[in-house]
Motif scaffolding. Structure first.
Motif, PDB file in Angstrom:
ATOM      1  N   ASP A 120       0.802  -1.256   0.096  1.00  0.00           N
ATOM      2  CA  ASP A 120      -0.056   0.025  -0.011  1.00  0.00           C
ATOM      3  C   ASP A 120       0.824   1.268  -0.107  1.00  0.00           C
ATOM      4  N   PHE A 121       1.989   1.084   0.564  1.00  0.00           N
ATOM      5  CA  PHE A 121       2.825   2.368   0.746  1.00  0.00           C
ATOM      6  C   PHE A 121       3.395   2.900  -0.545  1.00  0.00           C
ATOM      7  N   VAL A 122       3.366   2.269  -1.686  1.00  0.00           N
ATOM      8  CA  VAL A 122       4.104   2.592  -3.059  1.00  0.00           C
ATOM      9  C   VAL A 122       3.348   3.631  -3.415  1.00  0.00           C
ATOM     10  N   THR A 123       4.046   4.553  -3.899  1.00  0.00           N
ATOM     11  CA  THR A 123       3.423   5.974  -4.515  1.00  0.00           C
ATOM     12  C   THR A 123       3.030   5.817  -5.932  1.00  0.00           C
ATOM     13  N   ILE A 124       2.135   6.583  -6.548  1.00  0.00           N
ATOM     14  CA  ILE A 124       1.759   6.504  -7.839  1.00  0.00           C
ATOM     15  C   ILE A 124       2.822   7.008  -8.611  1.00  0.00           C
ATOM     16  N   ASP A 125       3.792   7.826  -8.022  1.00  0.00           N
ATOM     17  CA  ASP A 125       4.895   8.243  -9.099  1.00  0.00           C
ATOM     18  C   ASP A 125       5.516   7.000  -9.338  1.00  0.00           C
ATOM     19  N   HIS A 126       5.746   5.666  -8.794  1.00  0.00           N
ATOM     20  CA  HIS A 126       6.328   4.739  -9.558  1.00  0.00           C
ATOM     21  C   HIS A 126       5.650   4.045 -10.714  1.00  0.00           C
ATOM     22  N   PHE A 127       4.325   4.342 -10.817  1.00  0.00           N
ATOM     23  CA  PHE A 127       3.845   3.926 -11.892  1.00  0.00           C
ATOM     24  C   PHE A 127       3.311   4.763 -12.904  1.00  0.00           C
ATOM     25  N   LYS A 128       3.461   6.169 -12.728  1.00  0.00           N
ATOM     26  CA  LYS A 128       2.837   7.064 -13.574  1.00  0.00           C
ATOM     27  C   LYS A 128       3.223   6.769 -15.213  1.00  0.00           C
ATOM     28  N   GLU A 129       4.440   6.422 -15.615  1.00  0.00           N
ATOM     29  CA  GLU A 129       4.402   5.935 -17.089  1.00  0.00           C
ATOM     30  C   GLU A 129       3.778   5.059 -17.475  1.00  0.00           C
ATOM     31  N   ALA A 130       3.661   3.958 -16.769  1.00  0.00           N
ATOM     32  CA  ALA A 130       2.996   2.768 -17.159  1.00  0.00           C
ATOM     33  C   ALA A 130       1.461   2.998 -16.948  1.00  0.00           C
ATOM     34  N   ILE A 131       0.995   3.844 -16.019  1.00  0.00           N
ATOM     35  CA  ILE A 131      -0.468   4.083 -16.166  1.00  0.00           C
ATOM     36  C   ILE A 131      -0.845   4.873 -17.232  1.00  0.00           C
ATOM     37  N   CYS A 132      -0.268   5.715 -17.630  1.00  0.00           N
ATOM     38  CA  CYS A 132      -0.329   6.751 -18.942  1.00  0.00           C
ATOM     39  C   CYS A 132      -0.476   5.773 -20.045  1.00  0.00           C
ATOM     40  N   SER A 133       0.497   5.119 -20.199  1.00  0.00           N
ATOM     41  CA  SER A 133       0.860   4.105 -21.394  1.00  0.00           C
ATOM     42  C   SER A 133      -0.549   3.336 -21.442  1.00  0.00           C
ATOM     43  N   SER A 134      -0.916   2.914 -20.367  1.00  0.00           N
ATOM     44  CA  SER A 134      -2.314   1.873 -20.320  1.00  0.00           C
ATOM     45  C   SER A 134      -3.384   2.485 -20.541  1.00  0.00           C
ATOM     46  N   LEU A 135      -3.544   3.771 -20.187  1.00  0.00           N
ATOM     47  CA  LEU A 135      -4.703   4.675 -20.738  1.00  0.00           C
ATOM     48  C   LEU A 135      -4.532   4.974 -22.018  1.00  0.00           C
ATOM     49  N   ALA A 137      -3.507   3.117 -24.444  1.00  0.00           N
ATOM     50  CA  ALA A 137      -3.693   1.898 -24.892  1.00  0.00           C
ATOM     51  C   ALA A 137      -5.272   1.675 -24.964  1.00  0.00           C
ATOM     52  N   TYR A 138      -5.998   2.052 -23.625  1.00  0.00           N
ATOM     53  CA  TYR A 138      -7.455   1.969 -23.636  1.00  0.00           C
ATOM     54  C   TYR A 138      -8.150   2.723 -24.587  1.00  0.00           C
ATOM     55  N   ASN A 139      -7.578   4.064 -24.640  1.00  0.00           N
ATOM     56  CA  ASN A 139      -8.166   5.091 -25.729  1.00  0.00           C
ATOM     57  C   ASN A 139      -8.136   4.896 -26.995  1.00  0.00           C
ATOM     58  N   LYS A 140      -7.010   3.876 -27.481  1.00  0.00           N
ATOM     59  CA  LYS A 140      -6.988   3.828 -28.988  1.00  0.00           C
ATOM     60  C   LYS A 140      -7.731   2.501 -28.977  1.00  0.00           C
TER      61      LYS A 140
END
Length: 144
Positions: A120-135, A137-140
């Motif tokens: 739970d303590f891992v911050t969103i900063d670690h995933f920012k790039e992966a989340i953006c690319s995932s979003l 891909a969903y948009n496409k």
């Protein structure tokens, strides 16, 4: 460890019908003597990919990755194997960056597949790039 064991097994090939040693016997001997890399190789030849990945994770993550792509005809199994690797990297090695590399190494995995493995303590900063690319891909996918 016998420095000639793994090269011998590798040189024998990966087609079980053409191998001139008993695979099960070789696996048992390698396991009894702690030759994990040799065991992983024999598991791969026997097409026991889950066992190969499980044991490879105790030796070397890169070895496990090389096993995870082997069941080329079975995407479901490939994804399951890559999830094992991602879980190991996150929970055992506690390495967020390595987990992101795992994510980019396998096109079958998405960020949402591996998020549950993180504490739970891992911050969103670690995933920012992966989340953006995932979003993206969903948009496409939605646009299509």
């Amino acid at each position: 460890a016998l420095p000639i064991l793994l090269p011998y097994l590798v040189n024998a090939g990966t087609i079980p019908s053409r191998i001139h040693y008993d695979l099960k016997y070789a696996l048992r001997l390698c396991a009894e003597h702690g030759h994990h890399r040799a065991c992983v190789h024999v598991y791969r030849v026997m097409e026991l990919y889950e066992e190969a990945v499980d044991l490879a994770l105790k030796v070397d993550v890169d070895l496990a990755k090389s096993c995870a792509d082997l069941p080329e005809e079975d995407e479901e199994l490939q994804k399951k194997l890559w999830l094992k690797i991602a879980r190991h990297v996150v929970q055992e090695e506690k390495d967020v960056k390595k987990a992101m590399v795992c994510l980019s190494s396998c096109s079958l995995l998405k960020i949402e597949d591996i998020l549950p493995f993180f504490p739970d303590f891992v911050t969103i900063d670690h995933f920012k790039e992966a989340i953006c690319s995932s979003l993206e891909a969903y948009n496409k996918h939605i646009d299509e």
